[in-house]
Motif scaffolding. Structure first.
Motif, PDB file in Angstrom:
ATOM      1  N   MET A   1       0.821  -1.214   0.000  1.00 50.39           N
ATOM      2  CA  MET A   1       0.000   0.000   0.000  1.00 50.39           C
ATOM      3  C   MET A   1       0.850   1.258   0.000  1.00 50.39           C
ATOM      4  N   LEU A   2       1.943   1.265   0.764  1.00 46.39           N
ATOM      5  CA  LEU A   2       2.747   2.482   0.896  1.00 46.39           C
ATOM      6  C   LEU A   2       3.706   2.587  -0.284  1.00 46.39           C
ATOM      7  N   PRO A   3       3.795   3.773  -0.910  1.00 45.63           N
ATOM      8  CA  PRO A   3       4.549   3.901  -2.154  1.00 45.63           C
ATOM      9  C   PRO A   3       6.029   4.160  -1.962  1.00 45.63           C
ATOM     10  N   VAL A   4       6.526   4.272  -0.726  1.00 47.48           N
ATOM     11  CA  VAL A   4       7.913   4.653  -0.479  1.00 47.48           C
ATOM     12  C   VAL A   4       8.495   3.765   0.614  1.00 47.48           C
ATOM     13  N   ASP A   5       9.834   3.678   0.624  1.00 46.49           N
ATOM     14  CA  ASP A   5      10.522   2.950   1.688  1.00 46.49           C
ATOM     15  C   ASP A   5      10.630   3.838   2.917  1.00 46.49           C
ATOM     16  N   LEU A   6      10.249   3.291   4.051  1.00 45.99           N
ATOM     17  CA  LEU A   6      10.242   4.050   5.293  1.00 45.99           C
ATOM     18  C   LEU A   6      10.809   3.184   6.418  1.00 45.99           C
ATOM     19  N   PRO A   7      11.339   3.808   7.464  1.00 48.03           N
ATOM     20  CA  PRO A   7      11.745   3.025   8.635  1.00 48.03           C
ATOM     21  C   PRO A   7      10.566   2.228   9.172  1.00 48.03           C
ATOM     22  N   ASP A   8      10.867   1.085   9.770  1.00 51.80           N
ATOM     23  CA  ASP A   8       9.800   0.206  10.247  1.00 51.80           C
ATOM     24  C   ASP A   8       8.853   0.905  11.215  1.00 51.80           C
ATOM     25  N   THR A   9       9.382   1.740  12.092  1.00 49.53           N
ATOM     26  CA  THR A   9       8.513   2.410  13.063  1.00 49.53           C
ATOM     27  C   THR A   9       7.526   3.352  12.384  1.00 49.53           C
ATOM     28  N   VAL A  10       7.984   4.002  11.318  1.00 45.73           N
ATOM     29  CA  VAL A  10       7.111   4.923  10.588  1.00 45.73           C
ATOM     30  C   VAL A  10       6.081   4.139   9.784  1.00 45.73           C
ATOM     31  N   ARG A  11       6.531   3.073   9.139  1.00 48.79           N
ATOM     32  CA  ARG A  11       5.601   2.238   8.378  1.00 48.79           C
ATOM     33  C   ARG A  11       4.521   1.664   9.303  1.00 48.79           C
ATOM     34  N   ASP A  12       4.931   1.192  10.468  1.00 48.47           N
ATOM     35  CA  ASP A  12       3.951   0.639  11.404  1.00 48.47           C
ATOM     36  C   ASP A  12       2.944   1.700  11.850  1.00 48.47           C
ATOM     37  N   ALA A  13       3.419   2.936  12.038  1.00 45.18           N
ATOM     38  CA  ALA A  13       2.525   4.020  12.455  1.00 45.18           C
ATOM     39  C   ALA A  13       1.515   4.338  11.357  1.00 45.18           C
ATOM     40  N   LEU A  14       1.948   4.311  10.105  1.00 43.34           N
ATOM     41  CA  LEU A  14       1.045   4.611   8.994  1.00 43.34           C
ATOM     42  C   LEU A  14       0.006   3.516   8.801  1.00 43.34           C
ATOM     43  N   LEU A  15       0.383   2.283   9.088  1.00 46.70           N
ATOM     44  CA  LEU A  15      -0.530   1.161   8.887  1.00 46.70           C
ATOM     45  C   LEU A  15      -1.342   0.835  10.131  1.00 46.70           C
ATOM     46  N   ALA A  16      -1.141   1.590  11.199  1.00 45.00           N
ATOM     47  CA  ALA A  16      -1.901   1.364  12.427  1.00 45.00           C
ATOM     48  C   ALA A  16      -3.379   1.688  12.195  1.00 45.00           C
ATOM     49  N   PRO A  17      -4.281   1.096  12.989  1.00 49.36           N
ATOM     50  CA  PRO A  17      -5.717   1.388  12.834  1.00 49.36           C
ATOM     51  C   PRO A  17      -6.010   2.880  12.956  1.00 49.36           C
ATOM     52  N   LEU A  18      -6.945   3.328  12.114  1.00 49.13           N
ATOM     53  CA  LEU A  18      -7.314   4.736  12.037  1.00 49.13           C
ATOM     54  C   LEU A  18      -8.604   5.005  12.796  1.00 49.13           C
ATOM     55  N   VAL A  19      -8.773   6.243  13.223  1.00 50.19           N
ATOM     56  CA  VAL A  19     -10.074   6.728  13.675  1.00 50.19           C
ATOM     57  C   VAL A  19     -10.637   7.591  12.547  1.00 50.19           C
ATOM     58  N   ASP A  20     -11.700   7.112  11.947  1.00 54.37           N
ATOM     59  CA  ASP A  20     -12.351   7.850  10.857  1.00 54.37           C
ATOM     60  C   ASP A  20     -13.364   8.801  11.499  1.00 54.37           C
ATOM     61  N   HIS A  21     -12.946  10.062  11.667  1.00 51.21           N
ATOM     62  CA  HIS A  21     -13.764  10.975  12.464  1.00 51.21           C
ATOM     63  C   HIS A  21     -14.888  11.623  11.666  1.00 51.21           C
TER      64      HIS A  21
END
Length: 381
Positions: A1-21
């Motif tokens: 899903m993510l179009p760029v290489d990122l550090p694992d901690t950042v990738r995990d943060a982006l893929l974490a569950p969202l709150v759809d407000h």
């Protein structure tokens, strides 16, 4: 899903569950291709003869990102996609797409009257998530207008019903600014003017509320309830349905109302700021009680969402920006909002990491804030 290489901690943060407000219920019934195309088009009009709404950014996006969730190859032809949707049935389609969005809490605007829309609770069950209600003030007003016998009953009933509905809600929403024009008079209308306008309203209570005095009264009644209950109030800005004059949609025109609310401490969340996300970001920067999201623009613009994210991040404080899919009508809009939000934010974080502007810890923390943390704080989840 993510179009760029990122550090694992950042990738995990982006893929974490969202709150759809900020989302709406999606349709529960089976849809023909014509009905489906109307729902993926913000204008709610058929495509010109010989064309299709699949030839749009959202049409291309759903063929790329939603098709695999329905067991199709990416970029499946429109006819194949619609056929597969019908084969699976609406319940299974909604379940798959809502769960694929990776949302942990849906905050659902329940003010759109349509028996074919999933309720907040049904959205939660379908998406294997929690769900809470955002109460739309205009729907409460419509209910009160149709039952009130006199102007005084109307005025008293409006505050009472909003208070009752707010007990089980996490926020209020209004489209009054859209109907008034965002540069409306922000002062409270006098009681006498409200009573006179209410008498006119009650002579034809089923029509859509469009009288300025009553819209301002409704807005301030909602603000009073929000302050009493400690709730944020969502304010529709940006383009609306069939907006004839785009300049009227500039959120900067809301500055008078935003300034009037500042002493009250009610959080104001600006919705649907596109194409004025920079102006909305400026208000969030300038006023401590103002927040913003990009709303349905992520789903609607597809690959162009990276630019919208960059423009929002130029000035908006990172603790003021929230994820909201703006999903409505079809579950595809909820999934695409989440996909393009994650991809756009990923590109923005990558650029800042490469330039040494942020550390990986900064990027991960900000991704968590925007994706869920800010909404949890503001809506007290």
């Amino acid at each position: 899903m993510l179009p760029v290489d990122l550090p694992d901690t950042v990738r995990d943060a982006l893929l974490a569950p969202l709150v759809d407000h900020a989302c709406h219920g999606v349709r529960r019934d089976e849809l023909s291709r014509a009905q489906f195309e109307l729902l993926i088009n913000e204008g709610a009009s058929p495509a010109p003869p010989g064309t299709t709404h699949f030839d749009t950014p959202i049409g291309a996006g759903l063929r790329r990102w939603c098709a695999p969730v329905l067991d199709l190859e990416p970029h499946a032809p429109p006819a194949v996609y619609v056929s597969r949707r019908a084969e699976l049935g609406s319940a299974e389609v909604n379940r798959r797409l809502l769960r694929a969005a990776g949302v942990v809490v849906f905050l659902v605007d329940t003010g759109v009257e349509n028996v074919d829309l999933l309720s907040a609770a049904e959205m939660g069950r379908g998406g294997a998530a929690a769900a809470e209600e955002i109460v739309r003030a205009e729907q409460i007003e419509q209910d009160v207008a149709e039952t009130a016998q006199a102007a005084v009953d109307y005025m008293d009933g409006l505050g009472e019903e909003l208070t009752v509905r707010a007990v089980r809600a996490v926020g209020l929403k209004t489209v009054a600014a859209y109907r008034l024009g965002l540069d409306f008079d922000p002062s409270r209308p006098s009681r006498g003017s409200v009573i006179a306008a209410a008498n006119r309203r009650l002579s034809d209570p089923k029509r859509r509320l469009d009288e300025a005095v009553l819209l301002r009264h409704l807005l301030w009644t909602a603000v009073d309830v929000a302050r009493e209950r400690g709730l944020p109030i969502q304010v529709h800005t940006g383009f609306g349905e069939c907006e004839a004059d785009p300049h009227r949609a500039d959120p900067a025109r809301l500055a008078g109302f935003v300034r009037a609310l500042q002493p009250m401490g009610v959080p104001v969340v600006l919705l649907n700021g596109y194409p004025f996300q920079r102006q909305a970001a400026h208000l969030a920067h300038a006023f401590p009680h103002v927040y913003l999201d990009a709303g349905p623009a992520f789903a609607q613009t597809g690959a162009g969402s990276a630019r919208l994210m960059e423009e929002s991040l130029e000035l908006a404080p990172f603790h003021k920006l929230l994820f909201g899919s703006g999903g409505r009508g079809v579950a595809e809009s909820c999934l695409l909002g989440a996909v393009h939000f994650r991809r756009a934010l990923g590109k923005a974080l990558k650029a800042r990491l490469d330039e040494g502007e942020w550390s990986a810890a900064d990027a991960a923390r900000i991704a968590h804030m925007i994706g869920s943390g800010n909404a949890r704080r503001i809506y007290r989840l």
